[in-house]
Design an enzyme around this catalytic site. Structure first.
Site, short mmCIF file in Angstrom:
data_model
loop_
_atom_site.label_atom_id
_atom_site.label_comp_id
_atom_site.label_asym_id
_atom_site.label_seq_id
_atom_site.Cartn_x
_atom_site.Cartn_y
_atom_site.Cartn_z
N HIS A 14 -51.03 27.65 0.24
CA HIS A 14 -50.09 27.43 -0.85
C HIS A 14 -50.32 26.03 -1.41
O HIS A 14 -49.88 25.04 -0.83
CB HIS A 14 -48.64 27.54 -0.35
CG HIS A 14 -47.62 27.48 -1.45
ND1 HIS A 14 -46.72 28.50 -1.68
CD2 HIS A 14 -47.34 26.54 -2.38
CE1 HIS A 14 -45.94 28.18 -2.69
NE2 HIS A 14 -46.30 26.98 -3.13
N HIS A 16 -50.75 23.42 -5.03
CA HIS A 16 -50.64 23.13 -6.46
C HIS A 16 -51.73 22.13 -6.84
O HIS A 16 -51.76 21.01 -6.32
CB HIS A 16 -49.26 22.54 -6.78
CG HIS A 16 -48.14 23.49 -6.52
ND1 HIS A 16 -47.69 24.40 -7.45
CD2 HIS A 16 -47.37 23.68 -5.41
CE1 HIS A 16 -46.70 25.11 -6.95
NE2 HIS A 16 -46.48 24.69 -5.71
N ARG A 18 -52.38 21.58 -10.27
CA ARG A 18 -52.04 21.11 -11.62
C ARG A 18 -53.19 21.39 -12.60
O ARG A 18 -53.95 22.32 -12.43
CB ARG A 18 -51.65 19.63 -11.59
CG ARG A 18 -50.57 19.26 -10.58
CD ARG A 18 -49.32 20.08 -10.72
NE ARG A 18 -48.20 19.49 -9.96
CZ ARG A 18 -47.16 20.17 -9.53
NH1 ARG A 18 -47.09 21.48 -9.76
NH2 ARG A 18 -46.18 19.59 -8.88
N LYS A 96 -47.67 35.66 -7.65
CA LYS A 96 -46.60 34.76 -7.20
C LYS A 96 -45.33 34.99 -8.03
O LYS A 96 -45.33 34.85 -9.25
CB LYS A 96 -47.04 33.30 -7.33
CG LYS A 96 -45.98 32.27 -6.95
CD LYS A 96 -45.63 32.33 -5.48
CE LYS A 96 -44.53 31.32 -5.13
NZ LYS A 96 -44.98 29.92 -5.29
N HIS A 133 -41.41 32.69 -4.03
CA HIS A 133 -40.56 31.52 -3.84
C HIS A 133 -39.14 32.05 -3.66
O HIS A 133 -38.48 32.42 -4.64
CB HIS A 133 -40.65 30.58 -5.04
CG HIS A 133 -39.84 29.33 -4.88
ND1 HIS A 133 -40.39 28.06 -4.92
CD2 HIS A 133 -38.51 29.13 -4.66
CE1 HIS A 133 -39.45 27.15 -4.75
NE2 HIS A 133 -38.30 27.78 -4.59
N HIS A 167 -43.32 28.96 1.86
CA HIS A 167 -42.71 27.71 2.33
C HIS A 167 -41.29 27.90 2.88
O HIS A 167 -40.33 27.34 2.39
CB HIS A 167 -42.71 26.64 1.23
CG HIS A 167 -42.34 27.11 -0.14
ND1 HIS A 167 -41.19 27.82 -0.43
CD2 HIS A 167 -42.98 26.95 -1.33
CE1 HIS A 167 -41.14 28.08 -1.71
NE2 HIS A 167 -42.21 27.58 -2.28
N ASP A 239 -47.96 23.50 0.18
CA ASP A 239 -47.12 23.31 -1.01
C ASP A 239 -47.28 21.89 -1.53
O ASP A 239 -46.34 21.31 -2.08
CB ASP A 239 -45.65 23.61 -0.71
CG ASP A 239 -44.81 23.77 -1.98
OD1 ASP A 239 -45.39 23.99 -3.06
OD2 ASP A 239 -43.57 23.66 -1.88
N HIS A 243 -46.95 14.81 -8.32
CA HIS A 243 -46.33 14.37 -9.56
C HIS A 243 -46.70 12.91 -9.77
O HIS A 243 -46.82 12.16 -8.79
CB HIS A 243 -44.80 14.48 -9.50
CG HIS A 243 -44.29 15.88 -9.46
ND1 HIS A 243 -44.18 16.68 -10.57
CD2 HIS A 243 -43.84 16.64 -8.42
CE1 HIS A 243 -43.69 17.86 -10.24
NE2 HIS A 243 -43.46 17.86 -8.94
#
Length: 336
Positions: A14, A16, A18, A96, A133, A167, A239, A243
């Site tokens: 899992h 990210h 971006r 997802k 999720h 998660h 996960d 940012h």
């Protein structure tokens, strides 16, 4: 002689990555230390067609040109036709599902699970896994607990549909995991280590804030016990959700913990502390390969028991990201 462990084909189930400059910064930080990862589709706009998926995969491939790293792609859940899913099936590991508005970039998610039934039935028939999720819009500490009834309903009504509870953060979710053959789960590094008290019990620590939010000590301890004992239906999914610093250290702090480049050494430290290093391989690789029927990549990552200080930040391409536990020293590191 330094203690050393070798991890065969470690996977992040899992992740990210971006897009744009942030992708160029963070994607190599996963590819260096993992053999592959399940890539989340909640971009803006979301990855909700085969054409968008192939274009995103191409951008990722260009950013990772020098790495041996398998991209397991996912589509953002919406109502798809059978023809669309047949075209996409060989390009994806799953779809997802985000309840609308529960987390970052999920505004276009599912507002009513009943409206998803037709697509879920087609996914079951085509053996396309569902990744979820699992949170409601209730009180923040109860959102995952409230979603468990939806998981239970899906597991009963679609018994041949492989469902991954993404998660998970609670002891109750672990209990449900053992009740149904078609339920599986991922768990993050941060939810194995922290509680809500670490996030907001003293000064607010924005770089530990994520969704689902960290829970109670008994929840963390239950997750630890399951991972450390080699629970066969539990997989590591970081996960890891980068940012930029200005979005984390701000009023309206963005949800997401960045752990990708330091996850494996921190997991080794945790598993060693509990005398469970012999179960680390299953947690970060073997379970996922078996559950999803994945071929193994010929990649080994070596860790040594040597202190490493977690960087204060990772920077490049005009972006800056602060990792979990920045500037802290841990007892394991990567072998160069």
């Amino acid at each position: 002689m330094l203690m050393k462990i070798e991890l065969d084909s470690p996977l992040d189930m899992h992740l990210h990555l971006r897009d744009g400059n942030m992708m160029r910064l963070v994607a190599p930080l996963s590819a260096r230390y993992f053999s592959g990862a399940v890539i989340m589709p909640n971009l803006v706009p979301p990855v909700n067609s085969l054409e968008k998926l192939l274009a995103y995969k191409q951008r990722l491939t260009e950013a990772l040109y020098s790495y041996d790293f398998h991209l397991y792609m996912t589509l953002f859940f919406q109502n798809y036709t059978e023809e669309e899913l047949l075209r996409a099936r060989s390009h994806i590991i799953g779809i997802k599902l985000y309840p609308a508005g529960v987390t970052t970039n999920s505004a276009n998610g599912v507002a009513n699970i009943l409206q998803a039934e037709t697509t879920l039935k087609i996914m079951e028939e085509l053996a396309i896994p569902l990744l979820v999720h699992g949170e409601t819009h209730g009180f923040v500490m109860d959102r995952e607990q409230e979603f468990l009834d939806i998981y239970r309903d899906l597991a009963i009504r679609f018994p041949k549909l492989k469902i991954s509870m993404e998660h998970i953060t609670t002891a109750a979710a672990l209990k449900l995991l053992d009740e149904f053959e078609n339920l599986y789960a991922t768990v993050t590094l941060q939810h194995l280590l922290i509680t809500l008290d670490d996030v907001a019990g003293g000064l607010l620590r924005p770089h530990l804030f994520c969704k689902p939010i960290a829970k109670r000590p008994e929840d963390r301890d239950a997750l630890q016990q399951a991972a450390l004992s080699g629970h066969p239906k539990l997989m590591f999914g970081s996960d890891s959700a980068p940012h930029p610093v200005h979005a984390k250290e701000a009023c309206g702090c963005a949800a997401g913990v960045f752990t990708a480049p330091i996850a494996l050494p921190m997991l080794a430290e945790l598993f060693e502390r509990h005398h469970a290093l012999d179960h680390l391989q299953a947690f970060i690789s073997d379970n996922a390969h078996r559950i999803y029927g994945l071929p193994r990549q010929a990649k080994t990552v070596s860790l040594i028991r040597q202190e490493m200080t977690i960087p204060q930040k990772y920077a490049g391409f005009g972006e800056r990201v602060v990792p979990m536990n920045a500037k802290q020293t841990i007892s394991w590191s990567y072998e160069d």
